[in-house]
Design a protein around this motif. Structure first.
Motif, PDB file in Angstrom:
ATOM      1  N   HIS A 114       0.805  -1.219   0.000  1.00 17.05           N
ATOM      2  CA  HIS A 114       0.000   0.000   0.000  1.00 17.05           C
ATOM      3  C   HIS A 114       0.840   1.272   0.000  1.00 17.05           C
ATOM      4  CE1 HIS A 114       0.939  -0.607   4.248  1.00 17.05           C
ATOM      5  NE2 HIS A 114       0.740   0.683   4.415  1.00 17.05           N
ATOM      6  N   ASP A 115       2.116   1.188   0.419  1.00 17.13           N
ATOM      7  CA  ASP A 115       2.933   2.407   0.445  1.00 17.13           C
ATOM      8  C   ASP A 115       4.291   2.231  -0.217  1.00 17.13           C
ATOM      9  OD1 ASP A 115       3.911   0.754   2.367  1.00 17.13           O
ATOM     10  OD2 ASP A 115       3.994   2.253   3.966  1.00 17.13           O
ATOM     11  N   GLY A 116       4.324   1.429  -1.281  1.00 12.25           N
ATOM     12  CA  GLY A 116       5.550   1.333  -2.053  1.00 12.25           C
ATOM     13  C   GLY A 116       6.027  -0.089  -2.267  1.00 12.25           C
ATOM     14  N   PRO A 117       7.071  -0.265  -3.115  1.00  8.72           N
ATOM     15  CA  PRO A 117       7.614  -1.605  -3.380  1.00  8.72           C
ATOM     16  C   PRO A 117       8.391  -2.146  -2.182  1.00  8.72           C
ATOM     17  CG  PRO A 117       8.892   0.074  -4.531  1.00  8.72           C
ATOM     18  CD  PRO A 117       7.726   0.781  -3.918  1.00  8.72           C
ATOM     19  N   VAL A 118       8.211  -3.440  -1.923  1.00 13.38           N
ATOM     20  CA  VAL A 118       8.857  -4.103  -0.784  1.00 13.38           C
ATOM     21  C   VAL A 118       9.551  -5.374  -1.262  1.00 13.38           C
ATOM     22  CG1 VAL A 118       8.389  -5.400   1.344  1.00 13.38           C
ATOM     23  CG2 VAL A 118       7.308  -3.201   0.985  1.00 13.38           C
ATOM     24  N   ILE A 119      10.744  -5.642  -0.729  1.00 15.11           N
ATOM     25  CA  ILE A 119      11.460  -6.882  -1.048  1.00 15.11           C
ATOM     26  C   ILE A 119      10.755  -8.053  -0.374  1.00 15.11           C
ATOM     27  CG2 ILE A 119      13.628  -8.159  -0.823  1.00 15.11           C
ATOM     28  CD1 ILE A 119      15.085  -5.476  -0.720  1.00 15.11           C
ATOM     29  N   VAL A 120      10.398  -9.077  -1.159  1.00 21.58           N
ATOM     30  CA  VAL A 120       9.723 -10.251  -0.602  1.00 21.58           C
ATOM     31  C   VAL A 120      10.578 -11.521  -0.704  1.00 21.58           C
ATOM     32  CG1 VAL A 120       7.412  -9.340  -1.024  1.00 21.58           C
ATOM     33  CG2 VAL A 120       8.520 -10.727  -2.786  1.00 21.58           C
ATOM     34  N   ASP A 121      11.656 -11.471  -1.487  1.00 28.92           N
ATOM     35  CA  ASP A 121      12.526 -12.648  -1.614  1.00 28.92           C
ATOM     36  C   ASP A 121      13.905 -12.195  -2.090  1.00 28.92           C
ATOM     37  OD1 ASP A 121      13.299 -15.263  -1.490  1.00 28.92           O
ATOM     38  OD2 ASP A 121      12.227 -15.908  -3.291  1.00 28.92           O
ATOM     39  N   ILE A 122      14.933 -12.837  -1.550  1.00 25.98           N
ATOM     40  CA  ILE A 122      16.314 -12.519  -1.940  1.00 25.98           C
ATOM     41  C   ILE A 122      17.080 -13.816  -2.153  1.00 25.98           C
ATOM     42  CG2 ILE A 122      18.502 -11.467  -1.240  1.00 25.98           C
ATOM     43  CD1 ILE A 122      16.972  -9.488   0.444  1.00 25.98           C
ATOM     44  N   VAL A 135      14.616  -8.827   3.331  1.00 23.23           N
ATOM     45  CA  VAL A 135      13.205  -9.112   3.079  1.00 23.23           C
ATOM     46  C   VAL A 135      12.368  -8.215   3.994  1.00 23.23           C
ATOM     47  CG1 VAL A 135      11.369 -10.831   3.308  1.00 23.23           C
ATOM     48  CG2 VAL A 135      13.570 -11.477   2.302  1.00 23.23           C
ATOM     49  N   GLY A 136      11.388  -7.530   3.403  1.00 22.24           N
ATOM     50  CA  GLY A 136      10.549  -6.617   4.168  1.00 22.24           C
ATOM     51  C   GLY A 136      10.934  -5.158   4.022  1.00 22.24           C
ATOM     52  N   THR A 137      12.100  -4.888   3.404  1.00 21.82           N
ATOM     53  CA  THR A 137      12.546  -3.497   3.237  1.00 21.82           C
ATOM     54  C   THR A 137      11.746  -2.807   2.130  1.00 21.82           C
ATOM     55  OG1 THR A 137      14.802  -3.995   3.950  1.00 21.82           O
ATOM     56  CG2 THR A 137      14.490  -2.008   2.631  1.00 21.82           C
ATOM     57  N   ARG A 138      11.237  -1.615   2.440  1.00 20.27           N
ATOM     58  CA  ARG A 138      10.590  -0.793   1.411  1.00 20.27           C
ATOM     59  C   ARG A 138      11.662  -0.052   0.633  1.00 20.27           C
ATOM     60  NH1 ARG A 138       6.898  -0.876   5.472  1.00 20.27           N
ATOM     61  NH2 ARG A 138       4.749  -1.315   4.862  1.00 20.27           N
ATOM     62  N   LEU A 139      11.545  -0.074  -0.672  1.00 20.22           N
ATOM     63  CA  LEU A 139      12.579   0.512  -1.521  1.00 20.22           C
ATOM     64  C   LEU A 139      12.175   1.901  -2.004  1.00 20.22           C
ATOM     65  CD1 LEU A 139      13.419  -2.728  -3.468  1.00 20.22           C
ATOM     66  CD2 LEU A 139      14.870  -1.598  -1.781  1.00 20.22           C
ATOM     67  N   PRO A 140      13.109   2.849  -1.993  1.00 27.27           N
ATOM     68  CA  PRO A 140      12.789   4.225  -2.391  1.00 27.27           C
ATOM     69  C   PRO A 140      12.628   4.377  -3.896  1.00 27.27           C
ATOM     70  CG  PRO A 140      15.129   4.019  -1.895  1.00 27.27           C
ATOM     71  CD  PRO A 140      14.507   2.702  -1.533  1.00 27.27           C
ATOM     72  N   LEU A 141      12.039   5.470  -4.278  1.00 22.42           N
ATOM     73  CA  LEU A 141      11.781   5.754  -5.688  1.00 22.42           C
ATOM     74  C   LEU A 141      13.055   5.774  -6.516  1.00 22.42           C
ATOM     75  CD1 LEU A 141       9.891   6.657  -7.985  1.00 22.42           C
ATOM     76  CD2 LEU A 141      10.090   8.988  -7.123  1.00 22.42           C
ATOM     77  N   LEU A 142      14.162   6.263  -5.950  1.00 18.88           N
ATOM     78  CA  LEU A 142      15.400   6.393  -6.710  1.00 18.88           C
ATOM     79  C   LEU A 142      16.205   5.100  -6.799  1.00 18.88           C
ATOM     80  CD1 LEU A 142      16.705   9.951  -5.724  1.00 18.88           C
ATOM     81  CD2 LEU A 142      15.384   9.242  -7.729  1.00 18.88           C
ATOM     82  N   SER A 143      15.737   4.023  -6.179  1.00 18.08           N
ATOM     83  CA  SER A 143      16.370   2.721  -6.387  1.00 18.08           C
ATOM     84  C   SER A 143      15.970   2.219  -7.771  1.00 18.08           C
ATOM     85  CB  SER A 143      15.915   1.721  -5.323  1.00 18.08           C
ATOM     86  OG  SER A 143      14.525   1.463  -5.438  1.00 18.08           O
ATOM     87  N   ALA A 144      16.711   1.254  -8.303  1.00 16.23           N
ATOM     88  CA  ALA A 144      16.362   0.694  -9.614  1.00 16.23           C
ATOM     89  C   ALA A 144      14.950   0.107  -9.581  1.00 16.23           C
ATOM     90  CB  ALA A 144      17.377  -0.383 -10.009  1.00 16.23           C
ATOM     91  N   GLY A 146      12.484   0.981  -7.467  1.00 16.28           N
ATOM     92  CA  GLY A 146      11.519   2.071  -7.332  1.00 16.28           C
ATOM     93  C   GLY A 146      11.206   2.726  -8.664  1.00 16.28           C
ATOM     94  N   LYS A 147      12.208   2.879  -9.504  1.00 17.15           N
ATOM     95  CA  LYS A 147      12.010   3.497 -10.815  1.00 17.15           C
ATOM     96  C   LYS A 147      11.110   2.629 -11.700  1.00 17.15           C
ATOM     97  CE  LYS A 147      16.552   5.744 -10.754  1.00 17.15           C
ATOM     98  NZ  LYS A 147      17.901   5.741 -11.340  1.00 17.15           N
ATOM     99  N   VAL A 148      11.260   1.299 -11.587  1.00 15.59           N
ATOM    100  CA  VAL A 148      10.408   0.393 -12.358  1.00 15.59           C
ATOM    101  C   VAL A 148       8.943   0.563 -11.952  1.00 15.59           C
ATOM    102  CG1 VAL A 148       9.744  -2.035 -12.632  1.00 15.59           C
ATOM    103  CG2 VAL A 148      12.115  -1.349 -12.966  1.00 15.59           C
ATOM    104  N   PHE A 149       8.704   0.640 -10.637  1.00 18.24           N
ATOM    105  CA  PHE A 149       7.326   0.815 -10.163  1.00 18.24           C
ATOM    106  C   PHE A 149       6.782   2.188 -10.558  1.00 18.24           C
ATOM    107  CE2 PHE A 149       8.363  -2.926  -7.786  1.00 18.24           C
ATOM    108  CZ  PHE A 149       7.141  -3.569  -7.605  1.00 18.24           C
ATOM    109  N   ALA A 150       7.642   3.203 -10.529  1.00 19.68           N
ATOM    110  CA  ALA A 150       7.210   4.532 -10.932  1.00 19.68           C
ATOM    111  C   ALA A 150       6.852   4.564 -12.417  1.00 19.68           C
ATOM    112  CB  ALA A 150       8.307   5.555 -10.640  1.00 19.68           C
TER     113      ALA A 150
END
Length: 257
Positions: A114-122, A135-144, A146-150
């Motif tokens: 609900h509030d951004g992309p999250v790592i679910v598997d590594i 696992v569980g980390t929310r990734l910022p918009l400027l990460s690779a 985050g840019k895909v989701f944007a």
């Protein structure tokens, strides 16, 4: 009076237990008992009881060798259930392992929350590499990722719009304009690159996974030392990942072209 009534309807011990989980999660590394006590301010006797209970429930994991505590597997189960994407993770994990093995880099899968992309598997081929996330980390918009989701996440969803609004608000006008240009390129090339977004000397690239409706399912991201990570899809590793992720998309019914 309103405040006391509100407190009467709250189980304080549950709040305390969750605050301990928050402390462990926030540090992003295994913690010793003394560290948790210092960060939480809970007395020794009470903290022992809470840690024993949380460990017994699988919400925390205690390493028998060094006595440190980290997040337990039960939390990952809950996270996966909350995402509602067990089948997605199960389908993509074999590709993730293959990608990691082929590239000798760390590969991760991120899904939308609900509030951004999250790592679910590594899947890590380099266990000495600190990627600055777990696992569980929310990734910022400027990460690779985050840019895909944007670039590909449907902006008709108000949660997506709010996430982008918050993230873009952190950027200067110049960086925002540069990002807009990047996103247009990502839409054309289905490939995103980020130079050291979380940790120094560690960079990443990300490729979108689509379903039969051409909606974004998630993103497969490869992370490694900057000199080992391709900046374009034309480089050998980039080509391999784009083709591998296309196969994942096809498993969800995506038709290229």
């Amino acid at each position: 009076m309103g405040k006391s009534e509100k407190n009467a309807n709250v189980i304080q011990s549950l709040q305390v237990g969750m605050s301990i989980i928050d402390v462990v999660a926030a540090q992003n590394r295994p913690l010793k008992f003394t560290e948790i006590q210092e960060l939480s301010g809970i007395t020794k006797s009470n903290l022992y009881k809470y840690l024993n209970t949380l460990t017994m429930l699988g919400l925390l994991y205690r390493n028998r060798k060094d006595g440190t505590y980290s997040l337990g597997g039960k939390l990952m189960e809950y996270g996966t259930a909350a995402l509602g994407d067990r089948n997605v993770i199960g389908k993509i994990t074999p590709y993730l392992r293959e990608t990691s093995a082929h590239t000798s880099q760390t590969a991760l899968l991120a899904l939308w929350t609900h509030d951004g992309p999250v790592i679910v598997d590594i899947c890590s081929a380099n266990y000495g590499l600190n990627i600055g996330a777990q696992v569980g980390t929310r990734l910022p918009l400027l990460s690779a990722t985050g840019k895909v989701f944007a670039a590909f996440k449907d902006e008709s969803d108000p949660q997506v719009r709010e996430w982008k609004r918050k993230e873009l608000g952190k950027l200067s006008d110049e960086r925002r304009k540069q990002l807009e240009e990047e996103i247009e390129q990502i839409k054309e090339r289905f490939f995103s690159y980020a130079l050291e977004p979380l940790v120094k000397h560690v960079s990443s690239f990300s490729v979108p996974v689509f379903d039969f409706q051409r909606d974004l399912v998630g993103a497969v991201t490869v992370v490694g030392f900057t000199e080992q990570i391709p900046q374009t899809a034309e480089e050998e590793m980039g080509k391999y990942i784009v083709e591998a992720v296309l196969e994942i998309s096809k498993s969800f019914g995506f038709v290229a072209g």
